[in-house]
Design an enzyme around this catalytic site. Structure first.
Site, PDB file in Angstrom:
ATOM      1  N   SER A  17       0.822  -1.206   0.000  1.00  0.00           N
ATOM      2  CA  SER A  17       0.000   0.000   0.000  1.00  0.00           C
ATOM      3  C   SER A  17       0.853   1.252   0.000  1.00  0.00           C
ATOM      4  O   SER A  17       1.953   1.265   0.564  1.00  0.00           O
ATOM      5  CB  SER A  17      -0.911   0.023   1.224  1.00  0.00           C
ATOM      6  OG  SER A  17      -1.570   1.264   1.326  1.00  0.00           O
ATOM      7  N   TYR A  31      -1.753   0.529  10.274  1.00  0.00           N
ATOM      8  CA  TYR A  31      -1.871  -0.160   8.985  1.00  0.00           C
ATOM      9  C   TYR A  31      -0.664   0.171   8.117  1.00  0.00           C
ATOM     10  O   TYR A  31      -0.022  -0.714   7.528  1.00  0.00           O
ATOM     11  CB  TYR A  31      -3.180   0.286   8.326  1.00  0.00           C
ATOM     12  CG  TYR A  31      -3.430  -0.209   6.925  1.00  0.00           C
ATOM     13  CD1 TYR A  31      -3.866  -1.510   6.690  1.00  0.00           C
ATOM     14  CD2 TYR A  31      -3.259   0.641   5.830  1.00  0.00           C
ATOM     15  CE1 TYR A  31      -4.119  -1.941   5.400  1.00  0.00           C
ATOM     16  CE2 TYR A  31      -3.509   0.211   4.540  1.00  0.00           C
ATOM     17  CZ  TYR A  31      -3.942  -1.080   4.322  1.00  0.00           C
ATOM     18  OH  TYR A  31      -4.188  -1.515   3.053  1.00  0.00           O
TER      19      TYR A  31
END
Lengths: 245, 442
Positions: free
Chosen positions: A137, A150
């Site tokens: 990501s 995250y």
């Protein structure tokens, strides 16, 4: 010519299923691995019917690390390609207050995916061929106040993929890192995402197939993200910490 | 969010959900006033419920295919285009297809669509073996000609108002190639066009495209187009080697709304004249690809934008054989006098096949479809066309409707009251409702 086989990990996610359709349309056989893989029965029937390929379902838990070696040994064939779409965004506020919640996010995005790709990487290395695709990501490119739990796990995963690529490049095994940016999926449903920055799962799947065929190393899905991240990375920390970003 | 049909009129504020599994679908249904929405290709407000529109996009799986019978079992959200993409290369084609392939299985069943082969094969209902339907409580019922036959009959053509169509088994037809042998005949008048359609009963596919701006002796001048699935023997060269492959089709798209002024009597007249002239010159027989033959407008992505921002309305009625010619003449004359113009004016002869659909649109006789941009005067013209249809014992196609009155529907079709009463009796009213069903008091 025998057909190639792709293993898709975390196969119940929207991105994973789009990847499955993309490779099925290109004639690849599929191994779909996920928790409660039986719930993919309709997807299996659909992929087999539409594309005339073979699909097998495999129960797989990215967090059950002790079972990863046995999982790979138990696959009907060692695949030519692995796409790891395992991930879990969690809730940042919960992760800040509850260490157990934070650890779950870290394990789901880093420990689990890295563990299974390590096992598969070794098997590919022994065979001397194969491609590993990890969906990481842009959140891992810089820690942001709103999603750093995250993001930190994805940063770890991105670094892992980079290292794995550099180790296996000499052994005929290729590793692709995918940094999708925003994607309109179940995970982001209800979030107010900017349209220009938000890809559809099918775009991610097409980008992945292209990256596999062209042996690209690191890809963004929408090009605009390269510039967005260039800017975000360039902001000095002294300034960044005062921003709401 | 704002929702509308393919005609982009009316645009309504609606709550839209997209459940991912059966449990979530059941929850949506139990919330009441639900209507399923597929790919949004009905023209008006059939697939919009302001309170509870349920998008079926996550129910898009093909589940089983039996190559001995051609039966495909699939979820309601599967697109016809996907069925063709998957099965034409294996020698199967939809037994009945509407004029666009961007429709869902559920939508085709709900509207009980028809195609160019209606005169021989009947409506879509004829190829539906069974349906799995979710009722107002979230329970599923298998409906077929033998099982829950009443529910089956009202669901075919029931515009989604009998429940949520979840899965269906449909039969495909075997074909040897992806090519159609098309024969085009020009007909200088309405009378000639009808005679040509009557004389072509043997043709698998038949339809007439009407130059709806023709007046006087030219009223109803048409190109009558007939089609047959080409056999392998008819192909040669690279086509014969690969009978289902088509060259890449050039796609046009309409990226922006055309200014409404662009579509006026003059441009429509020019387009129609050109099309007719082209058709007349191309009269005769030739092989055409399935996509261009069945879905000419699908080649122009977003063609609905050609009518401008305010959208457009379709008019489609069916007229019984006895009154068809007089009725069509009056409809065409009124349209032509209004100078309103319609790019698309399609005339089709319906067959006598008695399908299982209890609220289906087709009936023996003729059907005429016209479209008009929404602007001042359109509503009055549509009211006139409604009145002419009623005078000639015709009925209306709900999948095209966006503005008819409940009274007009009631007058046109004695089945309306039976459908309404049946809905109330079977617990479907008000559990399933669309903006259209509210307007038409269904």
């Amino acid at each position: 010519m025998t057909r190639k086989t792709a293993l898709i990990l975390g196969a119940r996610s929207d991105i994973a299923l789009a990847v499955a359709r993309e490779f099925a349309a290109a004639g690849w056989d599929l191994q779909l691995a996920a928790r409660e893989a039986g719930r993919l029965a309709d997807d299996r029937a659909d992929l087999e019917l539409r594309h005339g390929i073979a699909v097998s379902l495999h129960d797989f838990d990215a967090l059950a690390i002790e079972g990863h070696t046995a999982f790979v040994a138990g696959l009907p064939v060692l695949p030519d390609l692995v796409v790891c779409a395992v991930g879990f965004m969690g809730d940042q506020t919960a992760s800040e207050g509850d260490p157990a919640a934070a650890v779950l996010v870290m394990r789901s995005n880093f420990e689990g995916p890295a563990s299974i790709l390590a096992v598969l990487g070794n098997a590919f290395e022994a065979r001397g061929s194969g491609t590993l695709v990890g969906i990481s990501s842009v959140a891992g490119e810089r820690g942001r106040a709103v999603n750093y739990i995250y993001g930190s796990a994805k940063a770890g995963f991105t670094a892992f993929l980079s290292g794995l690529r550099n180790r296996l490049a000499k052994k005929g095994v290729h590793v692709v890192t995918v940094l999708p940016g925003f994607v309109a999926t179940h995970m982001t449903e209800g979030m107010d995402l900017p349209a220009r920055l938000t890809a559809r799962p099918e775009e991610v799947a097409t980008a992945i197939r292209s990256a596999v065929e062209r042996r690209r190393d690191v890809i963004h899905v929408r090009r605009i993200w390269r510039f967005v991240m260039l800017v975000i990375r360039a902001i000095p920390e002294r300034v960044f910490k005062t921003m709401r970003i | 969010m704002k929702l509308s049909g393919w005609g982009r009129y009316p645009v309504l504020e609606a709550r839209l959900g997209a459940p991912r599994d059966l449990d979530a679908l059941g929850e949506h249904v139990r919330a009441g006033a639900a209507i399923a929405r597929g790919n949004g290709r009905s023209y008006g407000d059939s697939a919009v419920s302001p309170d509870n529109t349920v998008h079926m996009r996550h129910f898009h799986h093909m589940l089983a295919f039996d190559p001995t019978t051609g039966q495909l079992v699939a979820e309601a959200g599967v697109l016809l285009a996907d069925v063709i993409a998957a099965f034409l290369p294996r020698g199967w084609f939809p037994a009945v297809t509407p004029g666009t392939k961007f429709v869902t299985l559920g939508g085709m069943i709900a509207a009980d669509v028809h195609g160019k082969n209606h005169h021989r094969d009947g409506s879509f209902a004829s190829c539906v073996d069974w349906i799995d339907l979710m009722d107002a409580t979230g329970r599923l019922h298998r409906c077929s000609r033998d099982e829950n036959a009443e529910l089956f009959g009202w669901t075919l053509g029931g515009m989604g108002l009998t429940g949520i169509i979840l899965r269906a088994a449909i039969r495909l037809r075997p074909v040897e190639t992806g090519w159609i042998r098309q024969t085009t005949k020009s007909a200088p008048s309405l009378e000639a066009a009808m005679a040509a359609l009557e004389a072509s009963d043997e043709a698998t596919y038949s339809v007439a495209w009407i130059d709806c701006l023709g007046t006087g002796a030219q009223l109803g001048r048409s190109l009558v187009m007939l089609g047959e699935h080409a056999t392998r023997q008819e192909l040669s060269g690279p086509q014969a080697a690969n009978p289902f492959a088509m060259g890449p089709r050039r796609r046009l798209s309409v990226p922006v709304d055309a200014p409404a002024a662009l579509l006026n009597g003059l441009t429509v007249r020019a387009f129609n004249a050109l099309y007719y002239w082209k058709g007349t010159r191309g009269a005769g027989t030739r092989l055409v690809g399935w996509d261009g033959y069945f879905y000419p407008l699908d080649g122009i992505l977003g063609w609905n934008r050609i009518y401008g921002r305010r959208g457009f309305v379709q008019f489609q009625c069916a007229l019984p054989p006895d009154t068809a010619e007089a009725g069509l003449r009056a409809l065409l004359r009124t349209t032509s006098q209004a100078g309103a113009g319609s790019f698309l004016a399609v005339l089709k002869r319906f067959g006598t096949a008695d399908g299982p659909g209890q609220f289906s649109f087709p009936m023996p006789g003729y059907t005429l479809a016209l479209d008009f941009p929404v602007r001042a005067g359109t509503e009055r013209l549509m009211d006139r066309l409604d009145a002419i249809t009623l005078e000639h014992d015709g009925r209306f196609y709900l999948a095209k409707d966006a503005r008819m009155s409940a009274r007009t529907l009631e007058q046109s079709d004695p089945r309306t009251a039976i459908f309404r009463a049946g809905r109330a009796r079977m617990g479907m009213r008000p559990a399933f409702a669309s903006a259209q069903s509210e307007r038409l008091d269904l």
